[in-house]
Design a protein around this motif. Structure first.
Motif, PDB file in Angstrom:
ATOM      1  N   LEU A  33       0.930  -1.262  -0.183  1.00  0.00           N
ATOM      2  CA  LEU A  33      -0.135  -0.021  -0.016  1.00  0.00           C
ATOM      3  C   LEU A  33       0.932   1.201   0.117  1.00  0.00           C
ATOM      4  N   GLY A  34       1.902   1.419   0.824  1.00  0.00           N
ATOM      5  CA  GLY A  34       2.739   2.490   0.808  1.00  0.00           C
ATOM      6  C   GLY A  34       3.626   2.578  -0.623  1.00  0.00           C
ATOM      7  N   GLU A  35       3.859   1.574  -1.252  1.00  0.00           N
ATOM      8  CA  GLU A  35       4.427   1.739  -2.456  1.00  0.00           C
ATOM      9  C   GLU A  35       3.350   2.197  -3.388  1.00  0.00           C
ATOM     10  N   TRP A  36       2.105   1.732  -3.214  1.00  0.00           N
ATOM     11  CA  TRP A  36       1.126   2.169  -4.397  1.00  0.00           C
ATOM     12  C   TRP A  36       0.897   3.717  -4.138  1.00  0.00           C
ATOM     13  N   ALA A  37       0.748   4.091  -2.858  1.00  0.00           N
ATOM     14  CA  ALA A  37       0.710   5.622  -2.536  1.00  0.00           C
ATOM     15  C   ALA A  37       1.681   6.453  -2.971  1.00  0.00           C
ATOM     16  N   ALA A  38       2.883   5.818  -2.713  1.00  0.00           N
ATOM     17  CA  ALA A  38       4.310   6.534  -3.214  1.00  0.00           C
ATOM     18  C   ALA A  38       4.130   7.009  -4.486  1.00  0.00           C
ATOM     19  N   GLU A  39       3.829   5.963  -5.466  1.00  0.00           N
ATOM     20  CA  GLU A  39       3.719   6.052  -6.865  1.00  0.00           C
ATOM     21  C   GLU A  39       2.916   7.296  -7.064  1.00  0.00           C
ATOM     22  N   LEU A  40       1.499   7.343  -6.583  1.00  0.00           N
ATOM     23  CA  LEU A  40       0.737   8.301  -6.649  1.00  0.00           C
ATOM     24  C   LEU A  40       1.117   9.483  -6.467  1.00  0.00           C
ATOM     25  N   MET A  41       1.889   9.594  -5.341  1.00  0.00           N
ATOM     26  CA  MET A  41       2.609  10.716  -5.005  1.00  0.00           C
ATOM     27  C   MET A  41       3.729  11.275  -5.833  1.00  0.00           C
ATOM     28  N   GLY A  42       4.295  10.458  -6.791  1.00  0.00           N
ATOM     29  CA  GLY A  42       5.579  10.824  -7.300  1.00  0.00           C
ATOM     30  C   GLY A  42       6.916  10.868  -6.585  1.00  0.00           C
ATOM     31  N   LEU A  43       7.083   9.946  -5.709  1.00  0.00           N
ATOM     32  CA  LEU A  43       8.003   9.975  -4.641  1.00  0.00           C
ATOM     33  C   LEU A  43       9.089   9.188  -5.541  1.00  0.00           C
ATOM     34  N   THR A  44      10.568   9.609  -4.967  1.00  0.00           N
ATOM     35  CA  THR A  44      11.631   8.855  -5.687  1.00  0.00           C
ATOM     36  C   THR A  44      11.680   7.348  -4.913  1.00  0.00           C
ATOM     37  N   ARG A  45      12.590   6.655  -5.554  1.00  0.00           N
ATOM     38  CA  ARG A  45      12.868   5.177  -4.795  1.00  0.00           C
ATOM     39  C   ARG A  45      13.028   5.399  -3.529  1.00  0.00           C
ATOM     40  N   GLU A  46      13.966   6.153  -3.016  1.00  0.00           N
ATOM     41  CA  GLU A  46      14.423   6.211  -1.653  1.00  0.00           C
ATOM     42  C   GLU A  46      13.318   6.626  -0.893  1.00  0.00           C
ATOM     43  N   GLU A  47      12.539   7.754  -1.329  1.00  0.00           N
ATOM     44  CA  GLU A  47      11.377   8.237  -0.504  1.00  0.00           C
ATOM     45  C   GLU A  47      10.235   7.104  -0.566  1.00  0.00           C
ATOM     46  N   THR A  48      10.029   6.262  -1.580  1.00  0.00           N
ATOM     47  CA  THR A  48       9.204   5.121  -1.387  1.00  0.00           C
ATOM     48  C   THR A  48       9.367   4.398  -0.534  1.00  0.00           C
ATOM     49  N   ASP A  49      10.613   3.684  -0.266  1.00  0.00           N
ATOM     50  CA  ASP A  49      11.157   2.959   0.502  1.00  0.00           C
ATOM     51  C   ASP A  49      10.917   3.452   1.903  1.00  0.00           C
ATOM     52  N   ALA A  50      11.247   4.647   2.502  1.00  0.00           N
ATOM     53  CA  ALA A  50      10.853   5.185   3.719  1.00  0.00           C
ATOM     54  C   ALA A  50       9.533   5.322   3.938  1.00  0.00           C
ATOM     55  N   TYR A  51       8.567   5.730   2.854  1.00  0.00           N
ATOM     56  CA  TYR A  51       7.280   6.067   3.062  1.00  0.00           C
ATOM     57  C   TYR A  51       6.614   4.472   3.380  1.00  0.00           C
ATOM     58  N   ALA A  52       7.081   3.397   2.373  1.00  0.00           N
ATOM     59  CA  ALA A  52       6.183   2.332   2.896  1.00  0.00           C
ATOM     60  C   ALA A  52       6.450   1.811   4.226  1.00  0.00           C
ATOM     61  N   LYS A  53       7.859   1.991   4.921  1.00  0.00           N
ATOM     62  CA  LYS A  53       8.113   1.645   6.213  1.00  0.00           C
ATOM     63  C   LYS A  53       7.272   2.439   7.213  1.00  0.00           C
ATOM     64  N   ALA A  54       6.954   3.751   6.673  1.00  0.00           N
ATOM     65  CA  ALA A  54       5.972   4.433   7.630  1.00  0.00           C
ATOM     66  C   ALA A  54       4.650   4.104   7.735  1.00  0.00           C
ATOM     67  N   VAL A  55       4.284   3.589   6.546  1.00  0.00           N
ATOM     68  CA  VAL A  55       3.056   3.013   6.393  1.00  0.00           C
ATOM     69  C   VAL A  55       2.771   1.784   7.343  1.00  0.00           C
ATOM     70  N   VAL A  56       4.008   0.770   7.261  1.00  0.00           N
ATOM     71  CA  VAL A  56       3.857  -0.378   7.941  1.00  0.00           C
ATOM     72  C   VAL A  56       3.836  -0.153   9.571  1.00  0.00           C
ATOM     73  N   GLN A  57       4.633   1.017   9.701  1.00  0.00           N
ATOM     74  CA  GLN A  57       4.578   1.437  11.328  1.00  0.00           C
ATOM     75  C   GLN A  57       3.408   2.037  11.712  1.00  0.00           C
TER      76      GLN A  57
END
Length: 107
Positions: A33-57
């Protein structure tokens, strides 16, 4: 009594394994889900990884999925993405199915 004790221990072991698997599948779903949302927000690969971890948390804030839905909706709307709760819940369901498939393929 030994037969009963053995069955009880086997049941407890199976329950613990089922709970662990459910936790891992949900964590994988949240990462997807975090990766899906990050893609919609246009985040970079590094930002996507951090964001996905934040969603898990975020899922540890309260029982159920409301904490994850709330985080995703707030973040997506703040990023200017046209989003509503219904679309997030659909993605939540889709990503849960995907996470289960991934675990089935792994083992």
């Amino acid at each position: 009594m030994t037969g009963f004790d053995d069955r009880e221990k086997a049941f407890e072991t199976k329950f613990a394994k089922d709970q662990e698997l459910a936790f891992r599948v949900t964590a994988r779903r949240n990462r997807l889900l975090g990766e899906w949302a990050a893609e919609l927000m246009g985040l970079t690969r590094e930002e996507t990884d951090a964001y996905a971890k934040a969603v898990v948390q975020a899922d540890f804030e309260e029982a159920g999925d409301e904490d994850v839905v709330r985080k995703l909706l707030g973040d997506l709307v703040s990023a200017g993405v046209d989003m509503d709760e219904s679309r997030i819940r659909t993605a939540l369901s889709d990503k849960m199915a995907e996470a289960r498939r991934q675990f089935m393929q792994e083992g």
